[in-house]
Design a protein around this motif. Structure first.
Motif, PDB file in Angstrom:
ATOM      1  N   SER A 215       3.591  14.000  17.106  1.00 17.08           N
ATOM      2  CA  SER A 215       3.258  12.575  17.145  1.00 17.08           C
ATOM      3  C   SER A 215       2.234  12.203  16.087  1.00 17.08           C
ATOM      4  N   VAL A 216       2.102  13.031  15.046  1.00 14.05           N
ATOM      5  CA  VAL A 216       1.091  12.818  14.013  1.00 14.05           C
ATOM      6  C   VAL A 216       1.756  12.560  12.669  1.00 14.05           C
ATOM      7  N   TYR A 217       1.269  11.528  11.993  1.00 15.13           N
ATOM      8  CA  TYR A 217       1.742  11.185  10.645  1.00 15.13           C
ATOM      9  C   TYR A 217       0.540  11.280   9.711  1.00 15.13           C
ATOM     10  N   ARG A 218       0.601  12.137   8.726  1.00  7.90           N
ATOM     11  CA  ARG A 218      -0.508  12.277   7.775  1.00  7.90           C
ATOM     12  C   ARG A 218      -0.286  11.325   6.603  1.00  7.90           C
ATOM     13  N   THR A 231       5.352   3.009   1.615  1.00  4.01           N
ATOM     14  CA  THR A 231       4.619   3.720   2.667  1.00  4.01           C
ATOM     15  C   THR A 231       4.878   3.104   4.034  1.00  4.01           C
ATOM     16  N   MET A 232       4.827   1.783   4.116  1.00  2.07           N
ATOM     17  CA  MET A 232       5.029   1.124   5.415  1.00  2.07           C
ATOM     18  C   MET A 232       6.472   1.266   5.887  1.00  2.07           C
ATOM     19  N   ALA A 233       7.425   1.268   4.963  1.00  2.00           N
ATOM     20  CA  ALA A 233       8.822   1.481   5.364  1.00  2.00           C
ATOM     21  C   ALA A 233       8.989   2.865   5.981  1.00  2.00           C
ATOM     22  N   SER A 234       8.327   3.857   5.387  1.00  2.00           N
ATOM     23  CA  SER A 234       8.380   5.219   5.927  1.00  2.00           C
ATOM     24  C   SER A 234       7.733   5.277   7.312  1.00  2.00           C
ATOM     25  N   LEU A 235       6.619   4.590   7.474  1.00  2.00           N
ATOM     26  CA  LEU A 235       5.960   4.536   8.774  1.00  2.00           C
ATOM     27  C   LEU A 235       6.843   3.838   9.806  1.00  2.00           C
ATOM     28  N   GLY A 236       7.515   2.777   9.385  1.00  2.00           N
ATOM     29  CA  GLY A 236       8.401   2.062  10.302  1.00  2.00           C
ATOM     30  C   GLY A 236       9.508   2.954  10.848  1.00  2.00           C
ATOM     31  N   LYS A 237      10.101   3.759   9.981  1.00  2.00           N
ATOM     32  CA  LYS A 237      11.147   4.692  10.422  1.00  2.00           C
ATOM     33  C   LYS A 237      10.573   5.683  11.433  1.00  2.00           C
ATOM     34  N   TRP A 238       9.383   6.177  11.148  1.00  2.00           N
ATOM     35  CA  TRP A 238       8.741   7.153  12.040  1.00  2.00           C
ATOM     36  C   TRP A 238       8.423   6.538  13.406  1.00  2.00           C
ATOM     37  N   LEU A 239       8.036   5.265  13.397  1.00  2.00           N
ATOM     38  CA  LEU A 239       7.680   4.580  14.637  1.00  2.00           C
ATOM     39  C   LEU A 239       8.888   4.036  15.395  1.00  2.00           C
ATOM     40  N   GLY A 240      10.035   4.062  14.758  1.00  2.00           N
ATOM     41  CA  GLY A 240      11.240   3.573  15.424  1.00  2.00           C
ATOM     42  C   GLY A 240      11.364   2.065  15.427  1.00  2.00           C
ATOM     43  N   ASP A 242      11.996  -1.591  12.815  1.00  2.00           N
ATOM     44  CA  ASP A 242      12.673  -2.000  11.582  1.00  2.00           C
ATOM     45  C   ASP A 242      11.768  -1.723  10.378  1.00  2.00           C
ATOM     46  N   PRO A 243      12.147  -0.819   9.499  1.00  2.00           N
ATOM     47  CA  PRO A 243      11.276  -0.474   8.367  1.00  2.00           C
ATOM     48  C   PRO A 243      11.104  -1.594   7.349  1.00  2.00           C
ATOM     49  N   THR A 244      11.957  -2.627   7.436  1.00  2.00           N
ATOM     50  CA  THR A 244      11.830  -3.762   6.505  1.00  2.00           C
ATOM     51  C   THR A 244      10.978  -4.883   7.094  1.00  2.00           C
ATOM     52  N   GLY A 245      10.416  -4.659   8.272  1.00  2.00           N
ATOM     53  CA  GLY A 245       9.715  -5.731   8.980  1.00  2.00           C
ATOM     54  C   GLY A 245       8.273  -5.963   8.569  1.00  2.00           C
ATOM     55  N   PHE A 246       7.712  -5.127   7.697  1.00  2.00           N
ATOM     56  CA  PHE A 246       6.311  -5.267   7.295  1.00  2.00           C
ATOM     57  C   PHE A 246       6.177  -6.258   6.135  1.00  2.00           C
ATOM     58  N   ALA A 247       5.284  -7.222   6.283  1.00  2.00           N
ATOM     59  CA  ALA A 247       5.067  -8.238   5.245  1.00  2.00           C
ATOM     60  C   ALA A 247       3.921  -7.799   4.341  1.00  2.00           C
ATOM     61  N   THR A 248       4.170  -6.795   3.518  1.00  2.00           N
ATOM     62  CA  THR A 248       3.089  -6.236   2.707  1.00  2.00           C
ATOM     63  C   THR A 248       2.586  -7.201   1.638  1.00  2.00           C
ATOM     64  N   GLU A 249       3.422  -8.129   1.213  1.00  2.00           N
ATOM     65  CA  GLU A 249       3.001  -9.083   0.187  1.00  2.00           C
ATOM     66  C   GLU A 249       2.174 -10.223   0.772  1.00  2.00           C
ATOM     67  N   GLU A 250       2.415 -10.560   2.036  1.00  2.00           N
ATOM     68  CA  GLU A 250       1.704 -11.680   2.668  1.00  2.00           C
ATOM     69  C   GLU A 250       0.841 -11.201   3.831  1.00  2.00           C
TER      70      GLU A 250
END
Length: 304
Positions: A215-218, A231-240, A242-250
Motif C-alpha cells: 500500500s506504499v507508493y514512493r 506523475t498524477m496519472a500514475s498515482l491515479g492508476k495506483w489508487l484505482g 480515473d487517471p485523467t481526472g487530475f486538474a494539474t493545470e488549474e
C-alpha cells in the motif's frame, strides 16, 4: 467499515502541500490538508482554510465542527503535535514499536481511542464532502506527514490506508530548512542532514511492514514538480481512480478546504521545480551533506 485514506508521509518542506493540492483536484478525492493540526488552527487562528476564509466561518467546516470532539483529554486529534507548527522527530517511547511493526501492550488502549476519535473526524468530513459535491468520495487525503500519527492510525484498524512516501533530495531539504537563518548555518545543516537521514530511514522501516508494503507508493518531489501530469496519472492508476481526472493545470482554482500546509497553498503561479539549493548551497556543504546521506538517498534514486 474502514475509511479510505491517502496518507502523505514525508519530511517537512518536501512538497507535501503541492502533492496535497494536486490530489484534491480529482473529483473522487477530498483532502483535509494537515488533518491533525485542526485544533491548533482553531485555537491560534493563524492560517485560513484552503478556501481563504477562517475555519470558524468556513461554510464547509462549520457543521463538521459541531459533530467532532476537539477537547478529548488523553488522546486528542493533535496528540502528536505538542506545538502549533512542530512535532518531535524522535519519540523514544514509540521508536521500538515502529521498528518491530507492533505496538506495546500498554499503548493499545491509547491507539484504540485515538483511532476512534479520528474515525469520527474523517467520517464527518467524508459525509460533508459527498453532500457538497453530490458524489461519492473514493479517498480522503491526510497530509499530516507525521510517522507516529500514521502508525497509530494504521494500528487502530479504522482506516484503509494508501501511503505516499514523498522524498526530497537531502541537499535541497537541508537548504530549504536553513536558508532563512541569519546566522552561521554549518551546525544547522549538519543537524538537518541528520534529521533527513533519521526520518526517512524510519519512514522506510514502517513502509516495510508486511501489512503496509503493498500500500506504499514512493515518490520524489523532483519528479512531481517536473512532470506533474504524468506523475498524477500514475498515482491515479495506483489508487484505482480515473487517471485523467487530475486538474494539474488549474490546481489552484479548484475548490479547496484543506487545513494548514505551506503558504504556497494561497499563492498564484504554475508548478516549478525549486532548484535554488544548487546555487545557494556552497559546494563544500553539498558534498558534506551527500557524504552523510548519500547511501540512503541512492535508495530513493537520487544521485550526486
Amino acid at each position: 467499515m474502514t475509511i479510505p485514506v491517502i496518507y502523505i508521509l514525508s519530511n517537512g518542506r518536501s512538497g507535501s502541500t503541492l502533492l496535497d493540492l494536486l490530489l484534491g483536484t480529482h473529483p473522487a478525492i477530498w483532502t483535509l490538508g494537515e488533518a491533525q493540526i485542526l485544533p491548533w488552527e482553531l485555537k491560534e487562528d493563524r492560517l485560513p482554510c484552503g478556501c481563504g476564509k477562517k475555519l470558524t466561518i468556513c461554510e464547509f467546516w462549520q457543521p463538521i465542527l459541531t459533530q467532532i470532539t476537539l477537547d478529548e483529554a488523553d488522546y486528542p486529534i493533535e496528540y502528536f503535535r505538542e506545538k502549533h507548527r512542530a512535532g518531535r522527530a524522535i519519540r523514544w517511547a514509540h521508536l521500538y514499536d515502529i521498528i518491530r511493526h507492533q505496538p506495546s501492550v500498554r499503548r493499545r488502549a491509547g491507539i484504540a481511542a485515538y483511532g476512534a476519535i479520528n474515525a469520527r473526524y474523517f467520517s464527518a468530513v467524508k459525509s460533508a464532502a459527498e453532500r457538497q459535491m453530490k458524489r461519492p468520495m473514493s479517498w480522503l487525503v491526510d497530509a499530516s506527514k507525521d510517522i507516529y500519527r500514521l502508525f497509530w492510525l494504521q494500528q487502530s484498524d479504522h482506516f484503509d490506508l494508501r501511503i505516499i512516501h514523498l522524498t526530497k533530495d537531502p541537499r535541497a531539504f537541508v537548504y530549504s530548512m536553513t536558508r532563512a537563518s541569519p546566522y552561521d548555518t554549518r551546525q544547522k545543516r549538519l543537524r538537518f542532514t541528520g534529521r533527513w537521514i533519521f526520518e526517512n530511514a524510519l519512514q522506510s522501516r514502517l513502509c516495510t511492514d508486511p501489512a503496509l508494503s503493498k500500500s506504499v507508493y514512493r515518490l520524489q518531489y523532483e519528479e512531481l514538480a517536473k512532470r506533474p501530469g504524468k506523475t498524477m496519472a500514475s498515482l491515479g492508476k495506483w489508487l484505482g481512480v480515473d487517471p485523467t481526472g487530475f486538474a494539474t493545470e488549474e490546481f489552484r482554482q479548484q475548490e479547496n478546504h484543506a487545513i494548514a500546509g505551506n503558504l504556497m497553498r494561497w499563492r498564484a503561479g504554475e508548478i516549478r521545480l525549486d532548484g535554488k539549493w544548487q546555487r545557494g548551497l556552497p559546494t563544500t556543504h553539498q558534498n558534506a551533506i551527500w557524504a552523510l546521506s548519500g547511501a540512503l538517498a541512492r535508495k530513493y534514486d537520487y544521485h550526486r
